[in-house]
Design a protein around this motif. Structure first.
Motif, PDB file in Angstrom:
ATOM      1  N   ALA A 184       0.801  -1.221   0.000  1.00 24.06           N
ATOM      2  CA  ALA A 184       0.000   0.000   0.000  1.00 24.06           C
ATOM      3  C   ALA A 184       0.836   1.273   0.000  1.00 24.06           C
ATOM      4  O   ALA A 184       0.296   2.356  -0.259  1.00 24.06           O
ATOM      5  CB  ALA A 184      -0.946   0.004   1.200  1.00 24.06           C
TER       6      ALA A 184
ATOM      7  N   PRO B 264       1.703   3.719  -5.153  1.00 19.98           N
ATOM      8  CA  PRO B 264       0.515   3.758  -6.013  1.00 19.98           C
ATOM      9  C   PRO B 264       0.468   2.500  -6.876  1.00 19.98           C
ATOM     10  O   PRO B 264       1.470   2.090  -7.454  1.00 19.98           O
ATOM     11  CB  PRO B 264       0.736   5.005  -6.879  1.00 19.98           C
TER      12      PRO B 264
ATOM     13  N   ARG C 156      -9.762   2.611   2.140  1.00 20.47           N
ATOM     14  CA  ARG C 156      -8.630   3.443   2.560  1.00 20.47           C
ATOM     15  C   ARG C 156      -7.670   3.768   1.416  1.00 20.47           C
ATOM     16  O   ARG C 156      -6.760   4.570   1.582  1.00 20.47           O
ATOM     17  CB  ARG C 156      -7.858   2.750   3.666  1.00 20.47           C
ATOM     18  N   LEU C 157      -7.861   3.114   0.286  1.00 22.49           N
ATOM     19  CA  LEU C 157      -6.960   3.308  -0.858  1.00 22.49           C
ATOM     20  C   LEU C 157      -7.316   4.577  -1.618  1.00 22.49           C
ATOM     21  O   LEU C 157      -8.443   5.071  -1.550  1.00 22.49           O
ATOM     22  CB  LEU C 157      -7.048   2.112  -1.800  1.00 22.49           C
ATOM     23  N   GLU C 158      -6.360   5.068  -2.385  1.00 28.02           N
ATOM     24  CA  GLU C 158      -6.633   6.168  -3.314  1.00 28.02           C
ATOM     25  C   GLU C 158      -7.671   5.700  -4.326  1.00 28.02           C
ATOM     26  O   GLU C 158      -7.799   4.498  -4.587  1.00 28.02           O
ATOM     27  CB  GLU C 158      -5.348   6.586  -4.026  1.00 28.02           C
ATOM     28  N   ALA C 159      -8.385   6.638  -4.918  1.00 28.08           N
ATOM     29  CA  ALA C 159      -9.492   6.310  -5.821  1.00 28.08           C
ATOM     30  C   ALA C 159      -9.062   5.373  -6.951  1.00 28.08           C
ATOM     31  O   ALA C 159      -9.760   4.404  -7.256  1.00 28.08           O
ATOM     32  CB  ALA C 159     -10.108   7.586  -6.386  1.00 28.08           C
ATOM     33  N   ALA C 160      -7.928   5.651  -7.571  1.00 29.03           N
ATOM     34  CA  ALA C 160      -7.479   4.805  -8.692  1.00 29.03           C
ATOM     35  C   ALA C 160      -7.194   3.380  -8.223  1.00 29.03           C
ATOM     36  O   ALA C 160      -7.529   2.415  -8.917  1.00 29.03           O
ATOM     37  CB  ALA C 160      -6.239   5.408  -9.340  1.00 29.03           C
ATOM     38  N   ASP C 161      -6.595   3.250  -7.048  1.00 29.96           N
ATOM     39  CA  ASP C 161      -6.309   1.917  -6.527  1.00 29.96           C
ATOM     40  C   ASP C 161      -7.585   1.203  -6.094  1.00 29.96           C
ATOM     41  O   ASP C 161      -7.687  -0.021  -6.211  1.00 29.96           O
ATOM     42  CB  ASP C 161      -5.318   1.984  -5.369  1.00 29.96           C
ATOM     43  N   GLN C 162      -8.568   1.944  -5.605  1.00 33.17           N
ATOM     44  CA  GLN C 162      -9.858   1.331  -5.283  1.00 33.17           C
ATOM     45  C   GLN C 162     -10.486   0.725  -6.532  1.00 33.17           C
ATOM     46  O   GLN C 162     -10.940  -0.425  -6.516  1.00 33.17           O
ATOM     47  CB  GLN C 162     -10.821   2.364  -4.687  1.00 33.17           C
TER      48      GLN C 162
END
Length: 160
Positions: free
Chosen positions: A67, A70, A114-120
């Motif tokens: 995590a 990115p 909890r992840l950034e939007a792109a990682d979600q």
């Protein structure tokens, strides 16, 4: 790295994850039926450990490492999916495969927000691929064991 993955080469992904201190060897054994689901601990006996819980705990240990970069978590999930597919090619012990897929999906449900939007979004896409592979394994199980087929206890739930 994407070109290498498209060509079926996993070494760049494994090396990239290793650069984040992800212990990929610990992930590779999760879907293997003949390996204790918690590496470095003595096996307490066949099936006496909840393999889904053990796999989820291991994935979460590696998740924290992945995590920090990115794309780290989606690539971690992709690596787990690849480990399941590799084991599926050589094993008809389907429960550990389903359990590993469910564990990864559970991790995404519990930690994905909890992840950034792109990682979600990328993580959800990998989990959708995992759902597809899980369904394919169920279909193969039904095809080759029609007299003993029964719906799995596993119920896929969306991580979002």
């Amino acid at each position: 790295m994407m070109e290498a993955l498209a060509a079926g080469q996993l070494r760049p992904l494994r090396e990239w994850l290793a650069g984040l201190q992800v212990e990929t060897d610990r992930l590779v054994v999760l879907p293997q039926w003949d390996v204790h689901p918690v590496p470095d601990q003595p096996s307490p006996g066949h099936r006496s450990v909840d393999r889904t819980e053990a796999a989820a705990a291991e994935i979460l240990r590696q998740w924290e490492k992945a995590a920090i970069a990115p794309g780290g978590v989606p690539f971690l999930l992709l690596f787990v999916l690849t480990a399941v597919e590799a084991e599926w090619n050589i094993s008809y012990h389907f429960e550990p495969l389903w359990e590993t897929l469910e564990a990864a999906a559970r991790c995404m449900r519990e930690r994905g927000a909890r992840l950034e939007a792109a990682d979600q979004l990328s993580g959800r896409a990998v989990v959708a691929l995992m759902e597809s592979v899980g369904a394919q394994i169920h279909a193969e199980n039904a095809r080759w064991s029609p007299g003993s087929w029964r719906p799995s206890r596993r119920r896929w739930t969306r991580p979002w």
